[in-house]
Enzyme design. Structure first.
Site, PDB file in Angstrom:
ATOM      1  N   SER A  64      -3.418   1.888  12.565  1.00 45.62           N
ATOM      2  CA  SER A  64      -3.522   2.729  11.855  1.00 45.62           C
ATOM      3  C   SER A  64      -2.798   4.026  13.146  1.00 45.62           C
ATOM      4  CB  SER A  64      -4.846   3.710  12.666  1.00 45.62           C
ATOM      5  OG  SER A  64      -5.893   2.928  13.450  1.00 45.62           O
TER       6      SER A  64
ATOM      7  N   SER B 195      -5.046  -2.464  14.333  1.00 46.45           N
ATOM      8  CA  SER B 195      -4.180  -0.947  14.021  1.00 46.45           C
ATOM      9  C   SER B 195      -3.289  -1.082  15.836  1.00 46.45           C
ATOM     10  CB  SER B 195      -5.211  -0.078  14.359  1.00 46.45           C
ATOM     11  OG  SER B 195      -6.037   0.196  13.376  1.00 46.45           O
TER      12      SER B 195
ATOM     13  N   LYS C 177      -2.953   7.496  21.973  1.00 44.10           N
ATOM     14  CA  LYS C 177      -3.324   8.214  20.663  1.00 44.10           C
ATOM     15  C   LYS C 177      -4.237   8.825  19.937  1.00 44.10           C
ATOM     16  CE  LYS C 177      -5.358   5.086  17.008  1.00 44.10           C
ATOM     17  NZ  LYS C 177      -5.820   3.672  16.483  1.00 44.10           N
TER      18      LYS C 177
END
Length: 414
Positions: free
Chosen positions: A130, A154, A61
């Site tokens: 996210s 997330s 990420k």
């Protein structure tokens, strides 16, 4: 989806090589990336490492520092930012032999403004957030493993929307050094893969804890709590159907199911998540807000406009309530082996303007307990719908084992 354990097994058996498997992932990314848009940046080539995860291409990420790739955090503020060092989790991945296949798209600073990523099951549906790119890259079959972060929901929520398996381990089991903070009391690293079996294989390899690669649990004789989290609001029909499907499977497997009430201390802890996050976020993003407010996306900018009013008194009270919630959870988990609840409100939202709602994830993130999500059914729109399995703090091997046991009872959904 690509299986991390199966890939490693074929390499160990001499049926393929790490280089071949990495080239396979690179080709799949080349093919699928134009429509999925899971990656923010990629290296020029994928070099094989050595270790149990050799040949496993992993997405990271894009709020996690990497020395050889930009860390843009989904924001133009960091468009040219190149960290000097890898985050601890990246070093652990490399030490286990994994290869970073690229930085996966995140919502800006891991908040609610959507990333450019698409849901592999429906390109018009949200992949969640996210950790959008991480979930979509695994679910689309580009890579066998990805790293995300969770402050509210997330990791679990986007994995559920995209039909991947995911684990949010116990708080701090995976190190967050080198990860852009949003709320340091809540931020937790997690993994996404094709199955809970792949998660246990990868997690054990990354942190060197063989006990986490637990055998699949036989659900017979387990005492399983069903928690609908009434304080979080009602789910959509699809998520209730998934929970009922789990009830049927568990009953047929001779597990004992217990309906858990909304204990007051846990309801209060759920509501403490917001003020706790607000106070820490205003400090974690103080520089970005002060120096580059106009470059922040609209939802985050509006949130920080409000969060700047968070007081030390509200923060102290939220921490007190959180401690009470953790004590209550410790007592509650003595009565059951695991708890099962909704992983998300329902199917992925049918708009790319939304990342969904984390209301069924926030309590467990606040408590710091391990959660695993696995897809169970398809919803009315044909998208995956998942449940999440939760265990007491530090009992990551238990939640993994139950998830693996459940996977043996269901047909693949993702």
């Amino acid at each position: 989806m690509l299986s991390a354990r199966e890939t490693a097994g074929r390499i160990a058996a001499g049926e393929t090589t790490a280089a071949i498997e990495l080239a396979r992932s690179a080709a799949l990314i080349d093919e699928l990336e134009p429509k999925i848009r899971a990656f923010a940046s990629r290296p020029g080539e994928l070099a094989a490492g050595t270790g149990p995860l050799a040949g496993i291409a992993c997405g990271v990420k894009d709020i996690i520092d990497t020395a050889d790739l930009p860390t843009r955090m989904g924001s133009p503020i960091y468009e040219r930012w190149r960290p000097r060092a890898d985050a601890s989790i990246v070093m652990a991945l490399k030490a286990a032999g994994a290869t970073v296949a690229g930085k996966t798209h995140t919502t800006a600073f891991a908040f609610l403004d959507p990333a450019p990523t698409r849901n592999p099951h429906d390109l018009t549906a949200s992949p969640g957030g996210s950790s959008a790119g991480s979930a979509a890259a695994v679910a689309a079959g580009m890579i066998p493993l990805a790293v995300g972060t969770q402050t509210g929901g997330s990791v679990i929520r986007p994995a559920a929307y995209c039909g991947a398996a995911a684990i949010k381990p116990s708080y701090a089991l995976l190190p967050t050094v080198g990860v852009k903070a949003f709320s340091w009391s809540l931020d937790t690293l997690g993994l996404m893969a094709a199955s809970a079996d792949d998660l246990s294989f990868a997690l054990a390899a990354i942190i060197g804890r063989a006990e986490l690669d637990a055998s699949a649990a036989n659900l017979k004789g387990l005492r399983i709590g069903l928690h609908r989290q009434g304080f979080a609001g009602a789910p959509e029909p699809a998520s209730e159907l998934a929970l009922q499907h789990f009830r049927k499977l568990a009953t047929e497997a001779d597990a004992t199911l217990v309906e858990l009430a909304d204990e007051a201390a846990l309801a209060e802890a759920f509501h403490a998540h917001g003020p706790l996050q607000d106070y820490e976020a205003k400090h974690a993003l103080a520089w970005e807000y002060a120096e580059h407010r106009d470059l922040l996306p609209p939802k985050l900018r509006a949130y920080l406009d409000t969060a700047k009013a968070a007081t030390a008194e509200s923060y102290d009270e939220a921490r007190r309530v959180s401690r009470e919630g953790r004590r209550a959870a410790h007592t509650a988990f003595r009565e059951v082996d695991v708890v099962v609840s909704y992983a998300a409100p329902g199917e992925a939202p049918d708009t790319l303007e939304s990342t969904g709602d984390s209301r069924f994830n926030r309590l467990w993130t606040l408590l710091g307990v391990p959660c695993v999500t696995v897809p169970l059914i398809r919803g009315p729109r044909g998208l995956p719908v998942s449940i999440q399995i939760i265990a007491g703090f530090g009992h990551d091997e238990s939640v993994i084992a139950v998830a693996k046991g459940l996977e043996k009872l269901v047909a693949p959904v993702g």
